[in-house]
Design an enzyme around this catalytic site. Structure first.
Site, PDB file in Angstrom:
ATOM      1  N   GLY A 188      -6.304   2.152 -12.593  1.00 48.89           N
ATOM      2  CA  GLY A 188      -7.149   2.316 -13.773  1.00 48.89           C
ATOM      3  C   GLY A 188      -6.409   2.014 -15.067  1.00 48.89           C
ATOM      4  O   GLY A 188      -5.262   1.570 -15.040  1.00 48.89           O
TER       5      GLY A 188
ATOM      6  N   LYS B 286       0.816  -9.620  -2.235  1.00 47.60           N
ATOM      7  CA  LYS B 286       0.487  -8.575  -3.223  1.00 47.60           C
ATOM      8  C   LYS B 286       1.687  -7.660  -3.415  1.00 47.60           C
ATOM      9  O   LYS B 286       2.087  -6.937  -2.505  1.00 47.60           O
ATOM     10  CB  LYS B 286      -0.732  -7.785  -2.750  1.00 47.60           C
ATOM     11  CG  LYS B 286      -1.184  -6.761  -3.786  1.00 47.60           C
ATOM     12  CD  LYS B 286      -2.589  -6.305  -3.507  1.00 47.60           C
ATOM     13  CE  LYS B 286      -3.078  -5.334  -4.550  1.00 47.60           C
ATOM     14  NZ  LYS B 286      -4.446  -4.912  -4.296  1.00 47.60           N
TER      15      LYS B 286
ATOM     16  N   GLY C 185     -10.391  -3.645 -10.247  1.00 46.47           N
ATOM     17  CA  GLY C 185     -10.426  -2.631  -9.197  1.00 46.47           C
ATOM     18  C   GLY C 185     -11.248  -1.419  -9.561  1.00 46.47           C
ATOM     19  O   GLY C 185     -12.482  -1.405  -9.424  1.00 46.47           O
TER      20      GLY C 185
ATOM     21  N   CYS D 164       0.842  -1.192   0.000  1.00 39.75           N
ATOM     22  CA  CYS D 164       0.000   0.000   0.000  1.00 39.75           C
ATOM     23  C   CYS D 164       0.887   1.254   0.000  1.00 39.75           C
ATOM     24  O   CYS D 164       1.659   1.463   0.934  1.00 39.75           O
ATOM     25  CB  CYS D 164      -0.923   0.050   1.203  1.00 39.75           C
ATOM     26  SG  CYS D 164      -1.966   1.521   1.161  1.00 39.75           S
TER      27      CYS D 164
END
Ligand SMILES: Cc1cc2nc3c(=O)[nH]c(=O)nc-3n(C[C@H](O)[C@H](O)[C@H](O)COP(=O)(O)O)c2cc1C
Length: 305
Positions: free
Chosen positions: A217, A165, A265, A130
């Site tokens: 995106g 991840k 996502g 993150c």
């Protein structure tokens, strides 16, 4: 034969489409739009030991072909997730992948130990990537030894398979993937968001209160494809691919790069029905491209390496 079925450690997926962590909450809002049992799996929002309010606002900004976010792992904490959020998903026939974050290795192991006991949690996704929290998060994902140590420690206590991840915010993702595999990871998921910033021309200040945020995106898809391809060529554990998936072609491109399943996502914010639409649209596109089944495609991509 189910052409969309895929077998991964801990996960028998009826199809490869799953919402990515942080873009689907704990599922309840989306369950009002469609039957979420249709999904291959659900990657739920990050869980931490204590509840977190996240970062100050504004924490989202639009960008061409994507968005910047600095949510900062807002979540109600492991207690409420165990008592409310996960039980609420039990009535759906869908495996849950629990995304876990922490400030310290002990935080991670405590949350993993608890969350892997929830009956519907079939795998853990270890969030070492993150970019929006100062402590923990990305610091675990940018140093291969720290990432490997955390993976090893979590593997000792988790009683479900562990997917790590990975962060794209590194010079070379390959050594980190290799070390994490050597430390016992059952799979990888990649990629998390790319560190970015926008500036407001009137105030001349960064738009996000956190200054920087994670870019997601369509803009990041080529980066994701490149990294999945690089990593899939050097590891033998499966990869759940993500980063800019909006269409069935994006899903299949992830497969051709080396992914075994695909998470969606940011597209959920544009179209809440995107996941069921992808599941419905895949067989026709597979027919057009002469793809008999996804299991076969995974095998063919592997053999072509
Ligand atoms: C608003 C938002 C919140 C997110 N929260 C998390 C999170 O809690 N844990 C995590 O591992 N990834 C989180 N992510 C990253 C996504 O799971 C995903 O890796 C990334 O957005 C790339 O995929 P996409 O381009 O399809 O959005 C978040 C992304 C967004 C946009």
């Amino acid at each position: 034969m189910n052409r969309l079925a895929v077998e991964l450690p801990g996960l028998s997926l009826k199809n490869p489409i799953m919402p990515a962590s942080g873009c689907f909450g704990f599922g309840a809002e989306y369950a009002k739009f469609y039957d979420i049992s249709q999904l291959g799996a659900i990657m739920v929002k990050a869980a931490t030991l204590e509840p977190r309010d996240g970062n100050p606002t504004p924490r989202v900004a639009e960008t061409p072909s994507g968005m910047l976010n600095a949510i900062g792992l807002q979540n109600p904490g492991i207690e409420e997730i165990m008592s409310d959020k996960l039980p609420a998903l039990e009535r759906f026939d869908v495996p849950i992948i629990a995304n876990v974050a922490g400030y310290t290795i002990d935080d991670y192991t405590s949350v993993c130990e608890r969350i892997s006991q929830a009956p519907n949690v079939k795998a853990i996704e270890l969030n070492i990537s993150c970019p929006n929290v100062k402590q923990g998060g990305i610091t675990f994902g940018t140093d291969k030894d720290v990432a490997a140590d955390l993976t090893y420690r979590v593997k000792q206590i988790a009683n479900v398979p562990v997917y790590v991840k990975l962060s794209p915010n590194v010079t070379d993702i390959v050594p980190i993937a290799k070390e994490v595999e050597a430390a016992g990871a059952d799979g990888l998921s990649m990629i998390n968001t790319l560190l970015g910033m926008r500036i407001d021309l009137k105030t001349r200040q960064p738009i996000l209160a956190n200054q920087t945020g994670g870019l997601s995106g369509p803009a990041i898809k080529p980066v994701a494809i490149r990294m999945i391809k690089q990593v899939s060529e050097v590891v033998n554990i499966p990869i759940i691919g993500m980063g800019g998936v909006y269409t069935v072609d994006d899903v299949l491109e992830m497969y051709m790069a080396g992914a075994s399943a695909v998470a969606v996502g940011t597209a959920n914010f544009t179209d809440p029905l995107i996941c069921p639409k992808l599941i419905e649209g895949l067989p026709q596109r597979m027919d057009e491209l002469g793809i008999e089944s996804l299991a076969k495609l995974i095998q063919e991509v592997k053999e072509a390496r």
